[in-house]
Write a protein that holds these residues in place. Structure first.
Motif, PDB file in Angstrom:
ATOM      1  N   ALA A   1     -53.916  56.344 -57.093  1.00 11.14           N
ATOM      2  CA  ALA A   1     -53.633  56.979 -55.808  1.00 11.14           C
ATOM      3  C   ALA A   1     -53.111  58.408 -56.024  1.00 11.14           C
ATOM      4  CB  ALA A   1     -52.622  56.147 -55.028  1.00 11.14           C
ATOM      5  N   PHE A   2     -52.448  58.651 -57.156  1.00 10.22           N
ATOM      6  CA  PHE A   2     -51.986  60.024 -57.454  1.00 10.22           C
ATOM      7  C   PHE A   2     -53.195  60.955 -57.593  1.00 10.22           C
ATOM      8  CE2 PHE A   2     -48.571  57.369 -59.426  1.00 10.22           C
ATOM      9  CZ  PHE A   2     -47.520  57.786 -58.631  1.00 10.22           C
ATOM     10  N   CYS A   3     -54.239  60.454 -58.282  1.00 10.43           N
ATOM     11  CA  CYS A   3     -55.452  61.272 -58.448  1.00 10.43           C
ATOM     12  C   CYS A   3     -56.147  61.481 -57.105  1.00 10.43           C
ATOM     13  CB  CYS A   3     -56.420  60.580 -59.411  1.00 10.43           C
ATOM     14  SG  CYS A   3     -55.787  60.492 -61.092  1.00 10.43           S
ATOM     15  N   HIS A   4     -56.103  60.459 -56.288  1.00  9.77           N
ATOM     16  CA  HIS A   4     -56.762  60.570 -54.976  1.00  9.77           C
ATOM     17  C   HIS A   4     -56.177  61.727 -54.163  1.00  9.77           C
ATOM     18  CE1 HIS A   4     -58.253  58.357 -51.119  1.00  9.77           C
ATOM     19  NE2 HIS A   4     -58.952  59.445 -51.380  1.00  9.77           N
ATOM     20  N   ARG A   5     -54.875  61.952 -54.302  1.00  8.59           N
ATOM     21  CA  ARG A   5     -54.269  63.103 -53.610  1.00  8.59           C
ATOM     22  C   ARG A   5     -55.023  64.393 -53.960  1.00  8.59           C
ATOM     23  NH1 ARG A   5     -47.875  62.174 -55.158  1.00  8.59           N
ATOM     24  NH2 ARG A   5     -47.230  61.208 -53.211  1.00  8.59           N
ATOM     25  N   VAL A   6     -55.222  64.576 -55.256  1.00 10.10           N
ATOM     26  CA  VAL A   6     -55.832  65.834 -55.719  1.00 10.10           C
ATOM     27  C   VAL A   6     -57.291  65.916 -55.264  1.00 10.10           C
ATOM     28  CG1 VAL A   6     -56.406  67.186 -57.772  1.00 10.10           C
ATOM     29  CG2 VAL A   6     -54.238  65.928 -57.660  1.00 10.10           C
ATOM     30  N   GLU A   7     -57.963  64.765 -55.280  1.00  6.22           N
ATOM     31  CA  GLU A   7     -59.370  64.768 -54.848  1.00  6.22           C
ATOM     32  C   GLU A   7     -59.477  65.139 -53.366  1.00  6.22           C
ATOM     33  OE1 GLU A   7     -60.784  60.960 -56.231  1.00  6.22           O
ATOM     34  OE2 GLU A   7     -60.623  61.631 -58.316  1.00  6.22           O
ATOM     35  N   ILE A   8     -58.526  64.648 -52.567  1.00  3.44           N
ATOM     36  CA  ILE A   8     -58.550  65.003 -51.128  1.00  3.44           C
ATOM     37  C   ILE A   8     -58.321  66.511 -50.972  1.00  3.44           C
ATOM     38  CG2 ILE A   8     -57.379  64.722 -48.904  1.00  3.44           C
ATOM     39  CD1 ILE A   8     -56.656  61.849 -49.786  1.00  3.44           C
ATOM     40  N   ALA A   9     -57.338  67.045 -51.703  1.00  2.00           N
ATOM     41  CA  ALA A   9     -57.031  68.478 -51.568  1.00  2.00           C
ATOM     42  C   ALA A   9     -58.219  69.333 -52.008  1.00  2.00           C
ATOM     43  CB  ALA A   9     -55.782  68.828 -52.381  1.00  2.00           C
ATOM     44  N   LEU A  10     -58.890  68.936 -53.078  1.00  4.51           N
ATOM     45  CA  LEU A  10     -60.062  69.681 -53.541  1.00  4.51           C
ATOM     46  C   LEU A  10     -61.188  69.600 -52.511  1.00  4.51           C
ATOM     47  CD1 LEU A  10     -59.964  68.609 -57.291  1.00  4.51           C
ATOM     48  CD2 LEU A  10     -59.778  70.971 -56.472  1.00  4.51           C
ATOM     49  N   ALA A  11     -61.321  68.440 -51.872  1.00  5.60           N
ATOM     50  CA  ALA A  11     -62.344  68.296 -50.825  1.00  5.60           C
ATOM     51  C   ALA A  11     -61.998  69.186 -49.627  1.00  5.60           C
ATOM     52  CB  ALA A  11     -62.464  66.834 -50.390  1.00  5.60           C
ATOM     53  N   GLU A  12     -60.725  69.219 -49.257  1.00  7.17           N
ATOM     54  CA  GLU A  12     -60.302  70.100 -48.148  1.00  7.17           C
ATOM     55  C   GLU A  12     -60.667  71.554 -48.445  1.00  7.17           C
ATOM     56  OE1 GLU A  12     -58.817  69.687 -45.148  1.00  7.17           O
ATOM     57  OE2 GLU A  12     -58.784  67.507 -45.282  1.00  7.17           O
ATOM     58  N   ALA A  13     -60.469  71.940 -49.715  1.00  7.99           N
ATOM     59  CA  ALA A  13     -60.723  73.335 -50.112  1.00  7.99           C
ATOM     60  C   ALA A  13     -62.209  73.592 -50.371  1.00  7.99           C
ATOM     61  CB  ALA A  13     -59.908  73.653 -51.368  1.00  7.99           C
ATOM     62  N   GLN A  14     -63.014  72.544 -50.277  1.00  7.04           N
ATOM     63  CA  GLN A  14     -64.438  72.626 -50.633  1.00  7.04           C
ATOM     64  C   GLN A  14     -64.597  73.303 -51.990  1.00  7.04           C
ATOM     65  OE1 GLN A  14     -66.592  74.265 -47.290  1.00  7.04           O
ATOM     66  NE2 GLN A  14     -65.740  72.751 -45.923  1.00  7.04           N
TER      67      GLN A  14
END
Ligand SMILES: N[C@@H](CCC(=O)N[C@@H](CS)C(=O)NCC(=O)O)C(=O)O
Length: 239
Positions: free
Chosen positions: A16-29
């Motif tokens: 779930a810690f990694c998922h945070r970063v994946e969401i943020a990277l997706a937000e930033a495209q």
């Protein structure tokens, strides 16, 4: 379009810690490479060259593009999910992971500080370590998160790192409980879910539904895959 330096994410689908970063990277495209680290059989180069603590998520930033196993010495090596979220907010200001208004920024950070350990602690206590009273610890933590939400919308009104910090766990709770996955006694998951679906947690459940609908969450998370991973997760098996 702004040109960015290379980013390589070291990740694991169970985290779930990694998922945070994946969401943020997706937000930033953001354009990035990713490498899945096998946490039960970590390659020795990972601690030596990326994160001395051997934990994911970690990113390398900058320097020439290289194979993930061979990060460029001049690239920055950044670990800790919340630190990475701050960094991504800095390098992708257009993604508005943090607002520009200092009062709203501090509200986002205060929410993160207040909920991070509380929620992860309750998650581990209930799903991985279960001892008597862990259900109440979980419900108390969720009640505290709910108490900190505004009547509608995201944590500070607009979407921010505060929402990203809790989304990975909050979207997992209803699914894991529905499928009765975790170390707690058989049947306890649906019972706790029934409480969450009652009037006391209506605001929290509405928020969770909105998190599930967010495109950056939808594109980085799959309910069926999570269920399958959890059925095999060695830390979540009942004895
Ligand atoms: N506080 C860290 C926690 C990272 C963490 O514990 N990651 C786990 C995966 S969920 C890990 O890499 N475990 C491997 C290990 O500890 O050896 C963060 O927020 O990034």
């Amino acid at each position: 379009m702004v040109e960015h330096s290379q980013i390589t994410l070291y990740t694991n689908p169970n985290s779930a810690f990694c998922h945070r970063v994946e969401i943020a990277l997706a937000e930033a495209q953001a354009e990035y490479s990713s490498f899945i680290v096998d946490l039960r059989n970590k390659p020795s180069w990972f601690a030596a060259k990326v994160n001395p603590l051997g934990k994911v998520p970690a990113i390398t930033y900058g320097g020439p593009h290289t194979a993930p196993e061979d990060p460029a010495p001049e690239s920055a090596k950044i670990a800790e999910s919340l630190v990475i979220l701050e960094f991504l907010a800095d390098i992708f200001p257009e993604a508005r992971l943090l607002p520009t208004d200092p009062v709203l920024r501090v509200q986002a950070r205060s929410f993160i500080t207040a909920t991070d350990r509380l929620l992860f602690g309750a998650f581990i206590a209930f799903f991985f370590k279960y001892t008597e009273g862990a259900d109440q610890i979980l419900l108390n933590a969720l009640e505290e998160v709910q108490r900190r939400l505004p009547p509608t919308g995201f944590v500070i009104g607009e979407w921010s790192n505060a929402d990203i910090s809790v989304a990975p766990l909050l979207v997992r709770f209803p699914i894991l409980l529905k499928h009765d996955l975790g170390k707690y006694p058989v049947g306890e998951g649906p019972k706790v879910l029934e409480i969450l679906q009652g009037p006391k947690f209506a605001r929290l459940m509405k928020y969770i539904h909105e998190l599930e609908q967010r495109p950056s969450v939808r594109s980085t998370w799959d309910e069926a895959e999570t269920v399958e991973l959890w059925k095999k997760n060695p830390y979540a098996q009942r004895n």
